[in-house]
Design a protein around this motif. Structure first.
Motif, PDB file in Angstrom:
ATOM      1  N   PRO A 132       0.832  -1.215   0.000  1.00 27.25           N
ATOM      2  CA  PRO A 132       0.000   0.000   0.000  1.00 27.25           C
ATOM      3  C   PRO A 132       0.865   1.263   0.000  1.00 27.25           C
ATOM      4  O   PRO A 132       1.915   1.304   0.655  1.00 27.25           O
ATOM      5  N   PHE A 133       0.430   2.265  -0.729  1.00 30.28           N
ATOM      6  CA  PHE A 133       1.092   3.570  -0.696  1.00 30.28           C
ATOM      7  C   PHE A 133       0.198   4.499   0.122  1.00 30.28           C
ATOM      8  O   PHE A 133      -0.876   4.906  -0.331  1.00 30.28           O
ATOM      9  N   ARG A 134       0.624   4.805   1.335  1.00 31.13           N
ATOM     10  CA  ARG A 134      -0.165   5.626   2.259  1.00 31.13           C
ATOM     11  C   ARG A 134       0.290   7.070   2.071  1.00 31.13           C
ATOM     12  O   ARG A 134       1.246   7.514   2.712  1.00 31.13           O
ATOM     13  N   GLN A 135      -0.403   7.761   1.203  1.00 26.92           N
ATOM     14  CA  GLN A 135       0.052   9.087   0.800  1.00 26.92           C
ATOM     15  C   GLN A 135       0.051  10.107   1.929  1.00 26.92           C
ATOM     16  O   GLN A 135      -0.986  10.382   2.523  1.00 26.92           O
ATOM     17  N   ILE A 136       1.239  10.647   2.218  1.00 25.74           N
ATOM     18  CA  ILE A 136       1.388  11.809   3.100  1.00 25.74           C
ATOM     19  C   ILE A 136       2.211  12.795   2.279  1.00 25.74           C
ATOM     20  O   ILE A 136       3.450  12.749   2.280  1.00 25.74           O
ATOM     21  N   GLY A 137       1.534  13.649   1.543  1.00 23.69           N
ATOM     22  CA  GLY A 137       2.240  14.511   0.601  1.00 23.69           C
ATOM     23  C   GLY A 137       2.700  15.824   1.201  1.00 23.69           C
ATOM     24  O   GLY A 137       2.276  16.214   2.289  1.00 23.69           O
ATOM     25  N   THR A 138       3.574  16.477   0.474  1.00 22.95           N
ATOM     26  CA  THR A 138       3.918  17.859   0.799  1.00 22.95           C
ATOM     27  C   THR A 138       4.108  18.608  -0.518  1.00 22.95           C
ATOM     28  O   THR A 138       4.032  18.013  -1.600  1.00 22.95           O
ATOM     29  N   THR A 139       4.331  19.887  -0.425  1.00 30.16           N
ATOM     30  CA  THR A 139       4.516  20.731  -1.607  1.00 30.16           C
ATOM     31  C   THR A 139       5.704  21.650  -1.399  1.00 30.16           C
ATOM     32  O   THR A 139       5.821  22.285  -0.347  1.00 30.16           O
TER      33      THR A 139
END
Lengths: 523, 523
Positions: free
Chosen positions: B135-142
């Motif tokens: 699983p890819f548990r998305q915790i994004g940033t910019t």
């Protein structure tokens, strides 16, 4: 030799049983009225499948082609609702000699009385207006199978509607049959499941269109539900595509000229097991391509939304009552589909153990207000029964009397809407939890739902304000239907980078009661 | 005569300045690794427009065609990331004799270490997983312009990312230039607006891809923003369609073989004045048609949503921070688009006077939790600056150090996500204001946001429950990052037509603090 008339309806004489039904139809040649050509033609074989019929109507440069339909007993009809006034000439086309090449004409007079034309989507894309420009402030209701009930029950429903606030009603063509079949059937055949999809029963449709015409006389839009998943008896929702297309063509030809008709492809489309989203897309596009009057089109969901960006969808028709518990939820639907949003099913006012049928009147009305300030529209429903019948026995099943407490408050809401901006209320400074709808710079509504506040900081989003604008403020008790002016005038000044307020009166008092709203109108 | 190598990268020798850059690239022939063919070819005329180059890779029955690109100084490259292990043969195709008909082969070894393959949408349609099923548990940033900053600043950003929780970063190809141009330019030309859309500057792209490769080494997805509306200096967003297509082809050929690449067509697409929604649809479809690796594709909005049902959109990339102030808002986006939802911009942690840049750490973290229980994903951003610079000077502008308080709590959240159901959390009994996400029957999360409750009635929606199921319960303090088990076990029994609970323990105690969650896991 066919008899031919240029009046809206020709009474063919006592020999034909449909004459009575025809008399009940709206018959005028006003702009947006219903003009009808009646022709005698073949009655042998299967006229529903073997005879093609249409007419071309010409008014100067404008030419439109209207489909005809077979009404039984050798009688054929072609209906037309003219968009423009003036002289129209027509010529029929048919593969049957008796019906082909007939000509005639009529003059469409100016619309009169309460005839504002059909309802359309406004150019801004989020509201509705009649063709003459009058805003259509949708206050809908639902009575799925009212039109298939006894004449006495239908008369009672119409009597109720006469004084109710509703200007749109959702209603099925095929009755919402769960156990017992209702006669007359929509097709020929004497037993359920033993019917012929190639032969309609004109008596069934004549009865249905009589209800549509009577709604029109009351100024109520008929949001006609073409399919639904509930009829386990007849299985009308499980037809093959050619039969579906024949049905749609027939309904469009019969009913499409009534200016109060809207098309709802289905109720709870996602529960119809025999059809896929691609089938619904085909059906919606077929209706769009086949309906020369271009009545409004939607499709209603249960748990899965249709792709309401599809070009044939004129507005979204949503079941999800939770979405109008808060305007910020409701607004999302506008933004994602960029079309008018009608929350056509938001649970029903009732006392059912089932959660879709247990709204209080207060909660029903509150959902309308949340929807309003979101720039969307809401539909009412009621499953209260005097006799503790099943919920289907109530208003939203079979019509009759309204027993709930919401309708009078919706009538009050309608007066607020009618006094509001044209074509309708839009969210102001959306996506920043303002909970304010209106028209920036001119008119604002703030609705507080079940919050019981003793004060509210009166701050307006900066859009269209520059300072110095003056506003009058009113408190609206949406449940007790009272409007109380706040004394004096509020003069706006810049508060910060986003808001304006009156520094002399930054906060207004509220009565600590639920269901309050504030109306702020430019002086 | 070109030199040719079957290794991932060929070092061409000291004579060419690009050798150093090439060394920094990932060079392996693992499954999902990057294999590269390097060829010498024409350097006269304009190789960017005059030379076509691609290669066909064959592995038994499977054949894929990869585009090549010109890297300056007569050097051409073709990159390929194999989806399957085993022996691959290739043959080049070109209109230049020196580049045409070259052949070779290599063996793709099994993936090793942290190589789980590219991220894809899971079959259920709402989550992400690596190609190997993890699983890819998305915790994004910019950090829009981090990749165009100095090498020292980029090194600092990468150092920060090494210990941060983020596994995806949104970053622009074209720098986010508001006033001063940044060198090197993306195209040849010495002055802004005086550049040639037909001649890329390989040094610019070599630098950019070095950042992408270093992110891959850290296990971070590079969500590459292809256009944006901010560059008033170069005007790269205002190119004609043929120039757009050349750019897209070039970027896809250069970067698409990096397994951590995602394509974001634009940041705030609706603010790019030179392009219409139809233009964006063309661009998205062009990328879908041109990218043999089929990396994830999205488009990011400001005030108007894109039609995320378009087939080329793999997931929605949303700016609307208010939508993750409550899970019931966030969930609507899943239901209307039927795709994974990533709230990529939800305002920034910061102390700006501007409302998009003034989230507290608590509010930032809370939005992630609301998004989680809605079955959606959220992205972080930060505009805090130690030196009171303009917001663009902070992390989300130019990278560097994180100064906020949210990142450590997002790391904690990630541990909760990783211990949760695969492929992710779904809303349970959606549209009934449950505020519960998880996997019905097995795992539930209830999040209370800023509510400070002293107790909560532990009721589970009936889905997948029949009575007798046992659960352990934990209180999660999402801000202080503590998990406190509730003693004993809860045994479910039917409460009413919709819910189950443990009649012996119908209510659990909460500490009266904000930012609490409850985790309920089947024994």
């Amino acid at each position: 030799m066919s008899k031919l008339t240029r009046r809206g309806v020709m009474v063919l004489g006592g020999a034909l049983s449909l004459a009575g039904a025809a008399k009940a139809q709206i018959a005028d040649t006003e702009r947006w009225g219903l003009y009808e050509i009646i022709l005698d033609g073949p009655k042998t074989g299967n006229p529903f499948t073997e005879v093609s019929l249409s007419a071309e109507f010409r008014n100067g440069a404008q030419t439109v082609r209207m489909p005809g339909f077979y009404d039984g007993d050798g009688v054929y009809r072609i209906r037309f609702s003219p968009e423009t006034e003036g002289a129209w000439q027509w010529r029929t086309m048919s593969n049957a000699k008796a019906l082909d090449g007939r000509t005639g004409g009529f003059t469409a007079r100016p619309a009169s009385g309460d005839n504002h034309g059909p309802v359309r989507v406004t150019p801004d894309g989020y509201h509705f207006a009649y063709a003459d420009g009058t805003p259509f402030r949708q206050i809908g209701t639902t009575a799925y199978a009212w039109a298939q009930q006894s004449d006495a029950q239908c008369a009672l429903t119409l009597q109720t509607l006469k004084t109710a606030p509703f200007n749109k009603i959702r209603m099925c063509v095929y009755a919402n049959v769960k156990a017992e079949p209702i006669e007359p059937f929509a097709y020929t055949g004497t037993r359920p499941k033993d019917w012929d999809a190639k032969r309609f029963n004109p008596a069934f449709f004549r009865r249905f269109e009589d209800r549509v015409a009577k709604l029109q006389a009351l100024g109520i839009e008929a949001d006609i539900i073409l399919y639904h998943p509930y009829d386990k008896v007849h299985g009308y929702g499980e037809m093959a595509r050619p039969d579906d297309e024949r049905y749609l063509h027939y309904v469009i030809a019969r009913l499409g000229a009534y200016r109060n008709v809207w098309w709802s492809m289905a109720n709870e489309f996602d529960l119809v097991k025999a059809k896929t989203p691609a089938d619904w897309d085909h059906i919606g596009q077929f209706v769009a391509d086949s309906d020369p009057h271009q009545r409004l089109r939607s499709i209603h969901n249960c748990k899965a939304f249709f792709d309401n960006r599809k070009p044939w969808v004129t507005h979204s028709s949503i079941q999800n009552g939770m979405s109008v518990k808060d305007d910020t939820r409701a607004e999302i639907y506008r933004s994602v589909w960029e079309k008018p949003v009608v929350f056509d099913e938001i649970c029903y006012e009732g006392k059912s153990d089932l959660r879709w049928g247990n709204l209080t009147g207060e909660e029903m009305v509150s959902r309308f207000w949340h929807g309003l300030i979101a720039g969307t529209y809401v539909g009412h429903g009621e499953v209260l029964t005097a006799e503790n019948l099943s919920p289907d026995g109530g208003w939203s099943g079979i019509g009759g009397r309204l027993l709930g407490t919401s309708a009078s408050r919706l009538a009050f809401l309608k007066t607020v809407m009618e006094a509001g901006p044209k074509p309708g209320v839009d969210p102001v400074d959306k996506w920043w939890d303002r909970h304010i709808g209106g028209q920036a710079g001119q008119y604002y509504l703030r609705y507080f739902g079940d919050q019981m506040l003793s004060e509210w900081p009166l701050e307006l989003p900066k859009q269209e304000l520059s300072g110095g604008e003056q506003f009058r403020v009113e408190l609206i008790d949406t449940w007790n239907m009272k409007v109380t002016p706040v004394e004096g005038v509020f003069t706006m000044q810049k508060k910060d980078g986003y808001s304006f307020h009156d520094p002399a009166r930054p906060v207004i008092a509220l009565p600590g009661q639920p269901w309050m709203a504030v109306r702020i109108v430019r002086v």
